[in-house]
Design a protein around this motif. Structure first.
Motif, PDB file in Angstrom:
ATOM      1  N   VAL A 241      16.755 -13.807  -4.530  1.00  0.00           N
ATOM      2  CA  VAL A 241      17.957 -14.473  -4.047  1.00  0.00           C
ATOM      3  C   VAL A 241      18.531 -15.246  -5.231  1.00  0.00           C
ATOM      4  O   VAL A 241      17.877 -16.139  -5.787  1.00  0.00           O
ATOM      5  CB  VAL A 241      17.668 -15.399  -2.861  1.00  0.00           C
ATOM      6  CG1 VAL A 241      18.923 -16.150  -2.444  1.00  0.00           C
ATOM      7  CG2 VAL A 241      17.125 -14.600  -1.676  1.00  0.00           C
ATOM      8  N   LEU A 242      19.731 -14.855  -5.647  1.00  0.00           N
ATOM      9  CA  LEU A 242      20.361 -15.410  -6.837  1.00  0.00           C
ATOM     10  C   LEU A 242      21.522 -16.317  -6.446  1.00  0.00           C
ATOM     11  O   LEU A 242      22.111 -16.153  -5.385  1.00  0.00           O
ATOM     12  CB  LEU A 242      20.879 -14.272  -7.734  1.00  0.00           C
ATOM     13  CG  LEU A 242      19.889 -13.145  -8.038  1.00  0.00           C
ATOM     14  CD1 LEU A 242      20.611 -11.988  -8.720  1.00  0.00           C
ATOM     15  CD2 LEU A 242      18.748 -13.652  -8.905  1.00  0.00           C
ATOM     16  N   LYS A 243      21.854 -17.247  -7.324  1.00  0.00           N
ATOM     17  CA  LYS A 243      23.038 -18.071  -7.085  1.00  0.00           C
ATOM     18  C   LYS A 243      23.876 -18.144  -8.361  1.00  0.00           C
ATOM     19  O   LYS A 243      23.355 -17.990  -9.474  1.00  0.00           O
ATOM     20  CB  LYS A 243      22.657 -19.472  -6.596  1.00  0.00           C
ATOM     21  CG  LYS A 243      21.775 -20.278  -7.508  1.00  0.00           C
ATOM     22  CD  LYS A 243      21.421 -21.612  -6.847  1.00  0.00           C
ATOM     23  CE  LYS A 243      20.498 -22.445  -7.731  1.00  0.00           C
ATOM     24  NZ  LYS A 243      20.134 -23.731  -7.073  1.00  0.00           N
TER      25      LYS A 243
ATOM     26  N   PHE B 220      15.256 -18.163  -5.477  1.00  0.00           N
ATOM     27  CA  PHE B 220      13.846 -17.913  -5.172  1.00  0.00           C
ATOM     28  C   PHE B 220      13.636 -16.408  -5.121  1.00  0.00           C
ATOM     29  O   PHE B 220      14.602 -15.624  -5.131  1.00  0.00           O
ATOM     30  CB  PHE B 220      13.408 -18.581  -3.858  1.00  0.00           C
ATOM     31  CG  PHE B 220      14.165 -18.143  -2.635  1.00  0.00           C
ATOM     32  CD1 PHE B 220      13.821 -16.969  -1.953  1.00  0.00           C
ATOM     33  CD2 PHE B 220      15.210 -18.897  -2.128  1.00  0.00           C
ATOM     34  CE1 PHE B 220      14.507 -16.571  -0.822  1.00  0.00           C
ATOM     35  CE2 PHE B 220      15.913 -18.501  -0.997  1.00  0.00           C
ATOM     36  CZ  PHE B 220      15.556 -17.337  -0.340  1.00  0.00           C
ATOM     37  N   SER B 221      12.373 -15.985  -5.072  1.00  0.00           N
ATOM     38  CA  SER B 221      12.058 -14.560  -5.021  1.00  0.00           C
ATOM     39  C   SER B 221      10.822 -14.325  -4.180  1.00  0.00           C
ATOM     40  O   SER B 221      10.054 -15.242  -3.892  1.00  0.00           O
ATOM     41  CB  SER B 221      11.857 -13.996  -6.436  1.00  0.00           C
ATOM     42  OG  SER B 221      10.733 -14.590  -7.045  1.00  0.00           O
TER      43      SER B 221
ATOM     44  N   LEU C 234      17.017 -17.686   9.191  1.00  0.00           N
ATOM     45  CA  LEU C 234      15.794 -17.028   8.748  1.00  0.00           C
ATOM     46  C   LEU C 234      16.118 -15.673   8.138  1.00  0.00           C
ATOM     47  O   LEU C 234      17.056 -14.995   8.564  1.00  0.00           O
ATOM     48  CB  LEU C 234      14.826 -16.828   9.919  1.00  0.00           C
ATOM     49  CG  LEU C 234      14.220 -18.076  10.559  1.00  0.00           C
ATOM     50  CD1 LEU C 234      13.431 -17.701  11.807  1.00  0.00           C
ATOM     51  CD2 LEU C 234      13.315 -18.815   9.568  1.00  0.00           C
ATOM     52  N   LEU C 235      15.325 -15.286   7.140  1.00  0.00           N
ATOM     53  CA  LEU C 235      15.394 -13.944   6.574  1.00  0.00           C
ATOM     54  C   LEU C 235      14.234 -13.131   7.137  1.00  0.00           C
ATOM     55  O   LEU C 235      13.071 -13.538   7.046  1.00  0.00           O
ATOM     56  CB  LEU C 235      15.298 -13.991   5.050  1.00  0.00           C
ATOM     57  CG  LEU C 235      16.505 -14.545   4.294  1.00  0.00           C
ATOM     58  CD1 LEU C 235      16.165 -14.693   2.813  1.00  0.00           C
ATOM     59  CD2 LEU C 235      17.721 -13.658   4.469  1.00  0.00           C
TER      60      LEU C 235
ATOM     61  N   THR D 185      14.632 -21.812   1.204  1.00  0.00           N
ATOM     62  CA  THR D 185      13.581 -21.950   0.185  1.00  0.00           C
ATOM     63  C   THR D 185      12.843 -20.651  -0.107  1.00  0.00           C
ATOM     64  O   THR D 185      12.169 -20.550  -1.134  1.00  0.00           O
ATOM     65  CB  THR D 185      12.549 -22.997   0.628  1.00  0.00           C
ATOM     66  OG1 THR D 185      11.877 -22.519   1.818  1.00  0.00           O
ATOM     67  CG2 THR D 185      13.226 -24.323   0.947  1.00  0.00           C
ATOM     68  N   GLY D 186      12.924 -19.692   0.803  1.00  0.00           N
ATOM     69  CA  GLY D 186      12.178 -18.448   0.640  1.00  0.00           C
ATOM     70  C   GLY D 186      10.738 -18.540   1.094  1.00  0.00           C
ATOM     71  O   GLY D 186       9.984 -17.556   1.000  1.00  0.00           O
ATOM     72  N   ARG D 187      10.326 -19.669   1.619  1.00  0.00           N
ATOM     73  CA  ARG D 187       8.925 -19.847   2.023  1.00  0.00           C
ATOM     74  C   ARG D 187       8.586 -18.939   3.205  1.00  0.00           C
ATOM     75  O   ARG D 187       9.346 -18.864   4.177  1.00  0.00           O
ATOM     76  CB  ARG D 187       8.677 -21.313   2.399  1.00  0.00           C
ATOM     77  CG  ARG D 187       7.220 -21.632   2.742  1.00  0.00           C
ATOM     78  CD  ARG D 187       7.024 -23.133   2.794  1.00  0.00           C
ATOM     79  NE  ARG D 187       7.807 -23.741   3.850  1.00  0.00           N
ATOM     80  CZ  ARG D 187       7.344 -23.981   5.088  1.00  0.00           C
ATOM     81  NH1 ARG D 187       6.101 -23.648   5.405  1.00  0.00           N
ATOM     82  NH2 ARG D 187       8.120 -24.554   5.989  1.00  0.00           N
ATOM     83  N   LEU D 188       7.447 -18.242   3.111  1.00  0.00           N
ATOM     84  CA  LEU D 188       6.992 -17.378   4.198  1.00  0.00           C
ATOM     85  C   LEU D 188       6.508 -18.233   5.360  1.00  0.00           C
ATOM     86  O   LEU D 188       5.625 -19.081   5.203  1.00  0.00           O
ATOM     87  CB  LEU D 188       5.866 -16.458   3.718  1.00  0.00           C
ATOM     88  CG  LEU D 188       5.245 -15.542   4.780  1.00  0.00           C
ATOM     89  CD1 LEU D 188       6.279 -14.573   5.350  1.00  0.00           C
ATOM     90  CD2 LEU D 188       4.060 -14.772   4.199  1.00  0.00           C
ATOM     91  N   LEU D 189       7.084 -18.014   6.547  1.00  0.00           N
ATOM     92  CA  LEU D 189       6.767 -18.836   7.717  1.00  0.00           C
ATOM     93  C   LEU D 189       5.835 -18.125   8.691  1.00  0.00           C
ATOM     94  O   LEU D 189       4.997 -18.757   9.304  1.00  0.00           O
ATOM     95  CB  LEU D 189       8.071 -19.235   8.433  1.00  0.00           C
ATOM     96  CG  LEU D 189       9.062 -20.021   7.578  1.00  0.00           C
ATOM     97  CD1 LEU D 189      10.347 -20.285   8.353  1.00  0.00           C
ATOM     98  CD2 LEU D 189       8.448 -21.348   7.113  1.00  0.00           C
TER      99      LEU D 189
END
Length: 508
Positions: free
Chosen positions: A366-368, A385-386, A434-435, A458-462
């Motif tokens: 995920v780029l900005k 994040f990636s 959510l992704l 944040t890309g954190r796995l939930l």
């Protein structure tokens, strides 16, 4: 009176108490409810369980809590605890078959002329050139418009930001007799454009080689811009607002008479809708770029565009440039360097944050874009994040047999090899932020898939959700994540199958 703003979170019990006392407003209450649902969804004692499957001989479509079978004639609702039949329309003849459809839902803050205009509806295009507006709750016909006795319309598309949709005709091709006689066909296709809320015609225009240039291969309407693709791999953008202002010959109204039809009614059979946008010369070109597969995307903040140059040396690369001056952003060339059957994908994030999602078989980035409007300094692309898969140790390219003979592998292992973990697709759930990432693990011969839910910020796995059915990469798959529902649609040989998962409490 709205709940007082505060930094601490509100638990479900307190939220329900406030609502019972009338302390709420529609927007804040809805957002709190979604926060509660997100919290419940991520609890350890909750999981998604497969509750329903259905096979069909024809294509299956999912949209906003509804699954459509048999060319949109048979509709099932997935809103309740278990899917159930919502309606089944009478069987249509071959020439009345629905070719394409769009779901249309009116805004809540707008008062429309008719009560039926507020009804969520399906805009359905039939093979015999009728456009129907059908209630998506009952299947009842709300409105019908006959398009044309001359042009065969076939495809529907949204220009969501303009509350507009368009209908494309089949491309006109030269017949053998025309080629033999040396007659050149200048008309490529026709485009019918409608506003919604309520349904009203904007006009029909002709896409002509004499106006837009030879080699026109496709046309789309997006964000008020007419994008024309050419066989030389160039894409040109034109202002559709300018086209309407300059070339509209008569403003049409459905159900009323038109001078272009010699007093006949617009939208009635057998007259249909006349061509009321006549373009004699080429409109001003807003933007032009040469790109591979005629693919260019515009988005970000400030405005940027993503494209792949048409040259072989740039294959597999994605260039990110400023729309203002066409300058390349710092780190603007993105390349996954992946060796796979399916190419990597890149697109602007659907959450309107201006970020970019780059999806490959082993990595998702995920780029900005960092930059300022009207700044003389170039913008910069940085990683927000990636995510990465876990890869087994690669098989060595050169091995030595027990006899001492050196054997070199003829083929490299692909990054999307079924025997390795690989990312297959990414879905964004906007209401829960959510992704949903689909990953296959290659543990079993049949192939298994998992849905990984990541925090969009944040890309954190939930959490990780296992799909019960096998996932065969030789077939097509679609996955939809919609709040408490996951829908997996797959094609196997000549059959299609829909699997529905619902959030359930896990019994100990």
């Amino acid at each position: 009176m709205a709940p007082q703003g505060r930094k601490s979170s509100v638990n479900a019990a307190e939220l329900l108490t406030r609502r019972s006392r009338g302390i709420r407003d529609a927007g804040t209450s809805y957002r709190h409810c979604l926060n509660v649902l997100r919290g419940v969804l991520l609890q350890e004692n909750r999981n998604f369980q497969k509750i329903w499957s259905k096979i069909s001989k024809s294509t299956i479509t999912y949209e906003s809590g509804k699954v459509y079978f048999e060319n949109y004639q048979n509709c099932y609702s997935c809103i309740q605890a278990e899917p159930h039949s919502l309606y089944k329309m009478p069987k249509r003849s071959k020439h009345e078959k629905i070719q394409d459809a769009l779901l249309c839902q009116s805004p809540l803050d707008t008062t429309l002329p008719s009560a039926s205009d507020h009804t969520p509806s399906l805009l359905a295009l039939t093979a015999n050139n009728w456009l129907y507006r059908i209630s998506s709750n009952t299947g009842k016909e709300l409105q019908r418009v006959y398009l044309s006795p001359r042009f065969q319309f076939r495809y529907l598309g949204w220009d969501v930001s303009q509350e507009t949709f368009y209908i494309k005709s089949l491309q006109k091709k030269e017949t053998p007799l025309e080629r033999q006689a040396g007659i050149s066909q200048s008309t490529v296709m026709h485009l019918a454009v409608f506003h919604v809320f309520p349904l009203q015609i904007v006009g029909i225009l002709e896409i002509n080689k004499k106006v837009f240039g030879s080699g026109v291969t496709d046309v789309v309407l997006s964000q008020g811009v007419l994008a024309v693709s050419h066989s030389n791999k160039s894409v040109r953008l034109y202002s559709f607002v300018h086209i309407i202002q300059k070339y509209l010959t008569e403003k049409l109204t459905l159900g009323q008479q038109s001078a272009l039809l010699e007093g006949k009614t617009v939208g009635d059979a057998p007259f249909g809708i006349p061509v009321n946008i006549q373009i004699p010369d080429c409109p001003p070109v807003l933007f032009e770029v040469s790109c591979s597969n005629n693919g260019v995307q515009i988005g970000g903040f400030p405005w940027h565009y993503i494209y792949t140059p048409p040259h072989k040396t740039h294959r597999g690369t994605h260039h990110i440039c400023s729309l203002q001056d066409h300058s390349m952003a710092i780190n603007g060339i993105q390349n996954m360097n992946c060796c796979a059957l399916e190419s990597d994908g890149i697109f602007f994030h659907p959450d309107d944050s201006g970020r970019i999602i780059h999806v490959g078989p082993t990595t998702i980035k995920v780029l900005k874009i960092l930059g300022e409007i009207n700044s003389s300094l170039p913008s910069e692309v940085v990683e927000d994040f990636s995510m990465a898969t876990h890869r087994n140790a690669p098989t060595p390219e050169v091995t030595v047999t027990s006899s001492g003979r050196t054997v070199k592998r003829r083929f490299h292992q692909l990054d999307d090899d079924p025997g390795q973990e690989a990312f297959r697709m990414v879905e964004y759930e906007d209401e829960l932020d959510l992704l949903a990432v689909v990953m296959t693990d290659g543990v079993e011969e049949e192939g298994r898939a998992h849905v990984l839910l990541h925090d969009n910020q944040t890309g954190r796995l939930l959490r990780k959700i296992d799909l019960v059915e096998s996932w065969d990469e030789t077939y097509q798959h679609q996955l939809f994540f919609d709040k408490d529902t996951i829908v997996h649609i797959e094609q196997k040989n000549s059959n299609f199958c829909c699997h529905v998962y619902k959030l359930r409490t896990v019994s100990e």
